[in-house]
Write a protein that holds these residues in place. Structure first.
Motif, short mmCIF file in Angstrom:
data_model
loop_
_atom_site.label_atom_id
_atom_site.label_comp_id
_atom_site.label_asym_id
_atom_site.label_seq_id
_atom_site.Cartn_x
_atom_site.Cartn_y
_atom_site.Cartn_z
N GLY A 240 0.80 -1.23 0.00
CA GLY A 240 0.00 0.00 0.00
C GLY A 240 0.83 1.28 0.00
N ALA A 241 1.90 1.34 0.83
CA ALA A 241 2.68 2.58 0.91
C ALA A 241 3.41 2.84 -0.39
CB ALA A 241 3.66 2.49 2.07
N LEU A 242 3.91 1.77 -1.03
CA LEU A 242 4.60 1.93 -2.31
C LEU A 242 3.64 2.46 -3.37
CD1 LEU A 242 7.25 1.52 -3.86
CD2 LEU A 242 6.52 -0.81 -4.36
N LYS A 243 2.40 1.96 -3.33
CA LYS A 243 1.39 2.44 -4.28
C LYS A 243 1.14 3.95 -4.08
CE LYS A 243 -3.50 1.89 -5.38
NZ LYS A 243 -4.56 0.90 -5.42
N ARG A 244 0.97 4.37 -2.84
CA ARG A 244 0.74 5.80 -2.57
C ARG A 244 1.91 6.62 -3.06
NH1 ARG A 244 -0.72 3.97 2.35
NH2 ARG A 244 1.08 4.85 3.43
N MET A 245 3.11 6.12 -2.83
CA MET A 245 4.31 6.86 -3.22
C MET A 245 4.38 7.00 -4.74
SD MET A 245 8.17 5.76 -2.38
CE MET A 245 8.52 5.05 -3.96
N LEU A 246 4.12 5.89 -5.45
CA LEU A 246 4.23 5.92 -6.91
C LEU A 246 3.15 6.79 -7.54
CD1 LEU A 246 5.01 2.19 -7.70
CD2 LEU A 246 6.49 4.15 -8.12
N LEU A 247 1.90 6.54 -7.15
CA LEU A 247 0.82 7.30 -7.77
C LEU A 247 0.86 8.77 -7.34
CD1 LEU A 247 -2.20 4.82 -7.73
CD2 LEU A 247 -0.83 5.51 -9.66
N SER A 249 3.56 10.51 -6.56
CA SER A 249 4.65 11.17 -7.29
C SER A 249 4.24 11.39 -8.75
CB SER A 249 5.91 10.32 -7.28
OG SER A 249 6.27 10.03 -5.98
N PHE A 250 3.56 10.41 -9.31
CA PHE A 250 3.12 10.49 -10.69
C PHE A 250 2.19 11.70 -10.87
CE2 PHE A 250 0.20 9.19 -14.09
CZ PHE A 250 1.08 8.75 -15.06
N LEU A 251 1.25 11.85 -9.94
CA LEU A 251 0.30 12.97 -10.01
C LEU A 251 1.03 14.29 -9.77
CD1 LEU A 251 -2.63 11.25 -8.13
CD2 LEU A 251 -2.73 12.10 -10.47
N SER A 252 1.98 14.30 -8.83
CA SER A 252 2.72 15.53 -8.56
C SER A 252 3.53 15.91 -9.79
CB SER A 252 3.70 15.34 -7.39
OG SER A 252 3.00 14.94 -6.26
N PHE A 253 4.10 14.92 -10.47
CA PHE A 253 4.89 15.17 -11.68
C PHE A 253 3.99 15.77 -12.77
CE2 PHE A 253 6.51 13.48 -15.79
CZ PHE A 253 7.68 14.24 -15.84
N ARG A 254 2.79 15.22 -12.89
CA ARG A 254 1.82 15.72 -13.88
C ARG A 254 1.57 17.21 -13.66
NH1 ARG A 254 -1.13 17.21 -17.57
NH2 ARG A 254 -2.85 16.07 -18.45
N ASN A 255 1.43 17.59 -12.40
CA ASN A 255 1.14 18.99 -12.10
C ASN A 255 2.39 19.86 -12.26
OD1 ASN A 255 -1.43 18.19 -11.59
ND2 ASN A 255 -1.07 17.91 -9.41
N ARG A 269 11.66 18.00 -5.52
CA ARG A 269 10.21 18.06 -5.34
C ARG A 269 9.59 16.65 -5.36
NH1 ARG A 269 8.20 21.66 -9.59
NH2 ARG A 269 9.04 23.36 -8.38
N LEU A 270 10.08 15.83 -6.30
CA LEU A 270 9.54 14.46 -6.38
C LEU A 270 9.93 13.64 -5.15
CD1 LEU A 270 10.02 13.52 -10.13
CD2 LEU A 270 7.91 14.00 -8.93
N THR A 271 11.15 13.87 -4.67
CA THR A 271 11.59 13.14 -3.48
C THR A 271 10.69 13.51 -2.29
OG1 THR A 271 13.82 13.35 -4.35
CG2 THR A 271 13.64 12.62 -2.08
N PHE A 272 10.42 14.81 -2.18
CA PHE A 272 9.55 15.26 -1.09
C PHE A 272 8.14 14.67 -1.27
CE2 PHE A 272 6.57 18.51 0.60
CZ PHE A 272 6.86 18.31 1.94
N ALA A 273 7.66 14.65 -2.54
CA ALA A 273 6.32 14.10 -2.81
C ALA A 273 6.28 12.62 -2.41
CB ALA A 273 5.96 14.27 -4.28
N ASN A 274 7.34 11.87 -2.75
CA ASN A 274 7.40 10.45 -2.38
C ASN A 274 7.21 10.27 -0.88
OD1 ASN A 274 7.87 9.44 -4.87
ND2 ASN A 274 10.08 9.35 -4.68
N CYS A 279 3.85 8.78 3.80
CA CYS A 279 3.37 9.01 5.17
C CYS A 279 1.89 9.44 5.22
CB CYS A 279 4.19 10.12 5.84
SG CYS A 279 5.92 9.79 5.86
N ARG A 280 1.21 9.53 4.09
CA ARG A 280 -0.19 10.00 4.05
C ARG A 280 -0.30 11.39 4.69
NH1 ARG A 280 -4.50 6.77 3.09
NH2 ARG A 280 -5.74 7.98 4.52
N TRP A 281 0.56 12.29 4.26
CA TRP A 281 0.60 13.62 4.85
C TRP A 281 0.13 14.64 3.80
CZ3 TRP A 281 4.44 17.74 4.16
CH2 TRP A 281 4.26 18.78 5.08
N GLY A 282 -0.74 15.56 4.17
CA GLY A 282 -1.20 16.59 3.24
C GLY A 282 -2.35 16.11 2.38
N SER A 283 -2.28 16.43 1.08
CA SER A 283 -3.42 16.13 0.20
C SER A 283 -2.94 15.52 -1.12
CB SER A 283 -4.21 17.40 -0.06
OG SER A 283 -3.34 18.35 -0.61
#
Ligand code: SF4
Ligand code: SF4
Length: 409
Positions: A240-247, A249-255, A269-274, A279-283
């Protein structure tokens, strides 16, 4: 005369819902169409302010491509009953090519023309109307309008960076993946994972034994009714955590790729997004939805897509993605399949985001993802050529539990 191939299970009849003329669509107006519109009495069928001297503006982030101005979040030519006033007044030929073509999209291949349809259209998504295959003259008429705009798939087709396929070999693989998706006793999620396992095994085998391994492997796995890959698909190895990290980061990269965003700090920025998504922090940034969804209200789960109706639409969607050659649109086949797996994760994320916003129909998420990440977007390819993302995703696509993680994590 081109040989046309029609999807066997895709239906369409325009319901005049206006969805293709509203929201975030930025209709590309080619120079010829702009001239046609300006030469006609366009003001007579337009909701534009009388002080403005043109119905066009530049597409966001582009200095030369025109689109139509908007009024109430819709194209200025959209009229009552969601009808195009320009079409009603001057006929279909005056409209830009994309307006004439939607929701059709053609793919020229060594085996003929494949008639692809966009699932961003609610009629196609819900399967309303007659079969597309029953209206061949309409598809052929639209195909003839502007042949330079069609997509192309040429030989050799790459299975991955090291293995080339002929058109016939590619077709055998596509048919086998389609056969995996047609196993309705398994959920779409399990079919996606089984397809990833099947392709990974095929790559390994072809690297060792060369192209002769292909018919052997297809025969062997078909004869056993794909029992081995469906067994792999049912292993509980999702993360689950790897999925959150990948998706995430992918969405953050898109933006990050939005105009005006600096790429200088992409890697930090991507490292921070990962880290943040781990950690399920923010939005979670789910553009083009109105607002980010806070992790507190965000509950993605594969169960969101498990009702019978959504499963049926998803199955039709993925089989049609294979049919319209989505896996080999500018990428190798293995990468294209892994991107399709990511697309499934995005559909689940958008279904959760839409649910948090009060939308009850999870299939709406397919429409958004189709529009923003797949059929109407070159993002899949842009992302492939970006070194920072390439580095992260190349590693994870090859992991045996990649598809489990994205689909069931
Ligand atoms: S989205 Fe589809 S159904 Fe709606 S107006 Fe456009 S073509 Fe017609
Ligand atoms: S020109 Fe007509 S068909 Fe095209 S986006 Fe505007 S209203 Fe829709």
């Amino acid at each position: 005369m081109s040989l046309f191939h029609f999807p066997s299970d895709v239906r369409y009849a325009c319901q005049c819902c206006g969805a293709c003329c509203r929201d975030t669509w930025e209709i590309r107006v080619e120079p010829d169409a702009a001239e046609r519109v300006l030469a006609a009495d366009w003001r007579s069928c337009c909701t534009i302010d009388s002080k403005e001297d043109s119905p066009f503006k530049l597409i966001k982030g582009n200095t030369s491509v025109l689109t139509f101005k908007r009024h109430d979040d819709a194209c200025v030519f959209l009229g009552e009953g969601n009808r195009c006033r320009m079409h009603e007044r001057f006929g279909i030929e005056i409209k830009p090519f994309v307006c004439q073509r939607f929701p059709y999209r053609f793919v020229e291949t060594p085996g003929g023309v494949y008639v692809g349809m966009s699932f961003a259209c609610p009629s196609v998504l819900q399967g309303e109307g007659p079969l597309v295959a029953d209206a061949p003259a309409e598809a052929e008429r639209i195909h003839a309008i502007n042949q330079t705009e069609h997509l192309h798939v040429n030989e050799p087709i790459q299975l991955d960076k090291t293995l080339n396929l002929s058109w016939d070999e590619y077709q055998q693989i596509e048919q086998t993946l389609d056969a995996i998706f047609s196993h309705e006793e398994y959920s779409v999620a399990h079919c996606l994972i089984a397809g990833h396992a099947w392709l990974s095994m095929l790559r390994r085998l072809m690297r060792q034994a060369g192209p002769t391994a292909l018919p052997f492997f297809i025969k062997q796995t078909t004869d056993e009714n794909f029992a081995r890959v469906f067994k792999i698909a049912q292993r509980p190895v999702a993360h689950g955590a790897l999925k959150r990290m990948l998706l995430g980061s992918f969405l953050s990269f898109r933006n990050t790729l939005r105009p005006g965003q600096s790429r200088l700090f992409l890697i930090p920025r991507l490292t921070f997004a990962n880290l943040r998504h781990w950690c399920r922090w923010g939005s979670v940034p789910l553009e083009p939805l109105d607002k980010c969804v806070s992790y507190k209200n965000f509950a993605p789960s594969h169960e969101l897509l498990e009702d019978a109706e959504t499963q049926s639409i998803l199955r039709r969607y993925y089989r049609h993605a294979l049919f319209r050659k989505e896996l080999v649109q500018g990428t190798d086949l293995f990468w294209g399949y892994c991107y399709l797996v990511l697309v499934h994760g995005l559909i689940e994320y958008y279904a959760a985001g839409l649910k948090a916003a009060g939308e009850e129909n999870p299939a709406r998420a397919i429409q958004v993802v189709e529009k923003y990440f797949v059929h109407h977007s070159t993002f899949g390819r842009t992302f492939l050529y970006h070194p920072a993302m390439l580095l992260i995703f190349q590693r994870v696509f090859d992991r045996p539990n990649f598809a489990h993680t994205i689909v069931l994590g």
